[in-house]
Design a protein around this motif. Sequence first.
Motif, mmCIF file in Angstrom:
data_model
loop_
_atom_site.group_PDB
_atom_site.id
_atom_site.type_symbol
_atom_site.label_atom_id
_atom_site.label_comp_id
_atom_site.label_asym_id
_atom_site.label_seq_id
_atom_site.Cartn_x
_atom_site.Cartn_y
_atom_site.Cartn_z
ATOM 1 N N MET A 1 89.073 -43.006 -26.469
ATOM 2 C CA MET A 1 87.827 -42.915 -27.240
ATOM 3 C C MET A 1 87.204 -41.540 -27.016
ATOM 4 O O MET A 1 87.007 -41.101 -25.880
ATOM 5 C CB MET A 1 86.857 -44.007 -26.798
ATOM 6 C CG MET A 1 85.557 -44.040 -27.586
ATOM 7 S SD MET A 1 84.531 -45.444 -27.075
ATOM 8 C CE MET A 1 83.129 -45.214 -28.151
ATOM 9 N N PRO A 2 86.926 -40.786 -28.103
ATOM 10 C CA PRO A 2 86.382 -39.442 -27.930
ATOM 11 C C PRO A 2 84.999 -39.479 -27.291
ATOM 12 O O PRO A 2 84.219 -40.402 -27.525
ATOM 13 C CB PRO A 2 86.320 -38.898 -29.361
ATOM 14 C CG PRO A 2 86.269 -40.108 -30.244
ATOM 15 C CD PRO A 2 87.065 -41.152 -29.526
ATOM 16 N N SER A 3 84.729 -38.456 -26.477
ATOM 17 C CA SER A 3 83.415 -38.369 -25.852
ATOM 18 C C SER A 3 82.376 -37.984 -26.887
ATOM 19 O O SER A 3 82.690 -37.286 -27.857
ATOM 20 C CB SER A 3 83.429 -37.336 -24.725
ATOM 21 O OG SER A 3 83.826 -36.073 -25.228
ATOM 22 N N PRO A 4 81.128 -38.453 -26.746
ATOM 23 C CA PRO A 4 80.090 -38.117 -27.731
ATOM 24 C C PRO A 4 79.812 -36.625 -27.735
ATOM 25 O O PRO A 4 79.920 -35.942 -26.711
ATOM 26 C CB PRO A 4 78.878 -38.913 -27.233
ATOM 27 C CG PRO A 4 79.150 -39.197 -25.794
ATOM 28 C CD PRO A 4 80.634 -39.299 -25.655
ATOM 29 N N LYS A 5 79.465 -36.115 -28.905
ATOM 30 C CA LYS A 5 79.143 -34.690 -29.031
ATOM 31 C C LYS A 5 77.828 -34.397 -28.314
ATOM 32 O O LYS A 5 76.914 -35.205 -28.336
ATOM 33 C CB LYS A 5 79.006 -34.307 -30.509
ATOM 34 C CG LYS A 5 80.273 -34.449 -31.330
ATOM 35 C CD LYS A 5 80.014 -34.029 -32.766
ATOM 36 C CE LYS A 5 81.203 -34.351 -33.677
ATOM 37 N NZ LYS A 5 82.362 -33.535 -33.375
ATOM 38 N N ARG A 6 77.752 -33.228 -27.688
ATOM 39 C CA ARG A 6 76.501 -32.817 -27.078
ATOM 40 C C ARG A 6 75.516 -32.402 -28.155
ATOM 41 O O ARG A 6 75.911 -31.885 -29.215
ATOM 42 C CB ARG A 6 76.746 -31.670 -26.084
ATOM 43 C CG ARG A 6 77.380 -30.450 -26.692
ATOM 44 C CD ARG A 6 77.996 -29.541 -25.637
ATOM 45 N NE ARG A 6 78.719 -28.442 -26.261
ATOM 46 C CZ ARG A 6 78.270 -27.199 -26.359
ATOM 47 N NH1 ARG A 6 77.084 -26.879 -25.845
ATOM 48 N NH2 ARG A 6 78.985 -26.257 -26.944
ATOM 49 N N SER A 7 74.245 -32.635 -27.909
ATOM 50 C CA SER A 7 73.185 -32.279 -28.856
ATOM 51 C C SER A 7 72.501 -31.003 -28.383
ATOM 52 O O SER A 7 72.136 -30.887 -27.212
ATOM 53 C CB SER A 7 72.167 -33.412 -28.975
ATOM 54 O OG SER A 7 72.771 -34.561 -29.536
ATOM 55 N N ILE A 8 72.340 -30.063 -29.290
ATOM 56 C CA ILE A 8 71.728 -28.769 -28.975
ATOM 57 C C ILE A 8 70.637 -28.488 -29.989
ATOM 58 O O ILE A 8 70.826 -28.690 -31.198
ATOM 59 C CB ILE A 8 72.768 -27.636 -29.000
ATOM 60 C CG1 ILE A 8 73.834 -27.862 -27.925
ATOM 61 C CG2 ILE A 8 72.104 -26.280 -28.804
ATOM 62 C CD1 ILE A 8 74.933 -26.836 -27.928
ATOM 63 N N HIS A 9 69.493 -28.020 -29.511
ATOM 64 C CA HIS A 9 68.391 -27.615 -30.381
ATOM 65 C C HIS A 9 68.286 -26.090 -30.313
ATOM 66 O O HIS A 9 68.036 -25.521 -29.253
ATOM 67 C CB HIS A 9 67.082 -28.258 -29.933
ATOM 68 C CG HIS A 9 65.958 -28.087 -30.900
ATOM 69 N ND1 HIS A 9 65.390 -29.155 -31.579
ATOM 70 C CD2 HIS A 9 65.293 -26.983 -31.331
ATOM 71 C CE1 HIS A 9 64.432 -28.707 -32.371
ATOM 72 N NE2 HIS A 9 64.359 -27.396 -32.229
ATOM 73 N N VAL A 10 68.501 -25.445 -31.434
ATOM 74 C CA VAL A 10 68.443 -23.987 -31.536
ATOM 75 C C VAL A 10 67.253 -23.611 -32.406
ATOM 76 O O VAL A 10 66.979 -24.277 -33.417
ATOM 77 C CB VAL A 10 69.756 -23.426 -32.132
ATOM 78 C CG1 VAL A 10 69.620 -21.950 -32.481
ATOM 79 C CG2 VAL A 10 70.905 -23.630 -31.154
#
Length: 317
Positions: A1-10
């Motif tokens: 199962m793929p790991s969740p994507k990291r969330s980034i605020h730019v």
Amino acid sequence: MPSPKRSIHVVAGVITDARGRILLNRRTENRDMAGLWEFPGGKREAGESSEQALVRELREELGIDADVGDWLMDVPQVYPDKHLTLEVRHIRSWKGSPRGREGQAITWVAPDKLVRYSMPPADLPVVAALRQPDRYLITPAPAEDDAGQQRWQAQLRTAVAAGHARIQLRLPAGHPQWAALAEQTVRQHRSGVQWLLNRDIALAQALGVGVHLGSEQLLSLSERPLPPGQLVAASCHDLSQLQAAQRLGCDFAVLGPVQATASHPGAAPLGWEAFADLRAQVSLPIYALGGMAPQHIPQARRHGGQGIAAISGLWPS
């Protein structure tokens, strides 16, 4: 199962000089998407406000002390390794001379030349927001009697006088009377308005205007039906249709219904979160459709939209 994507605020800044040119940064070779141009800024760190992050980033990147101004839009964008939210702010003023302090190239670009620069997907809707209308008027079909057509034409003149710059003529295709009405309308109001004809590619070609494709047309075409300079737009309701519009080279899309509408009572509304999730997977400018009015434009921009598309919400009463 793929790991969740990291969330980034730019947070990025639109920096405009006295000549109206906009500053772009070029991504350096040691970064992902190297060589692409972008609006300067960077990641918001824990405990920072958006204003603090942007001031810090512009000082580090460009050597300027910026006065952060009005918010323009937020752009959600899915990348292979992350889920990014790009918050875009205007820069009111700054002190210092911008220079590439991190070894990056910078350039000042006239707004109408921005489309010539290759950019990351999240930056492309920002270019559209800076250059294109935030509302897309769709006309109702006129009544068939003379009085109804005259009333429709008067309402359309009111809409043009009010500044609507992108208008879809939603007329029944294939009827000679409507073709003549479309030609008359375009001829009378060609200056200052981007006209698109609903579905009628042949008539759009003949009149030298744009076309708005229905979702079923969109999926049947293998190439863009009009040359650059004549707008091509599409109605979309799901991701496959948005991706088809992007592959076809559409200039923008309309996505909905975002909210329930009286004209389509059986259609389940997407809601704003689903709108943003779909928008994040393409880089097209997208108008929110369905129960929209001018007061919804900031909400559309909060979810990555170009603005709103509407019939009754924009058509003069």
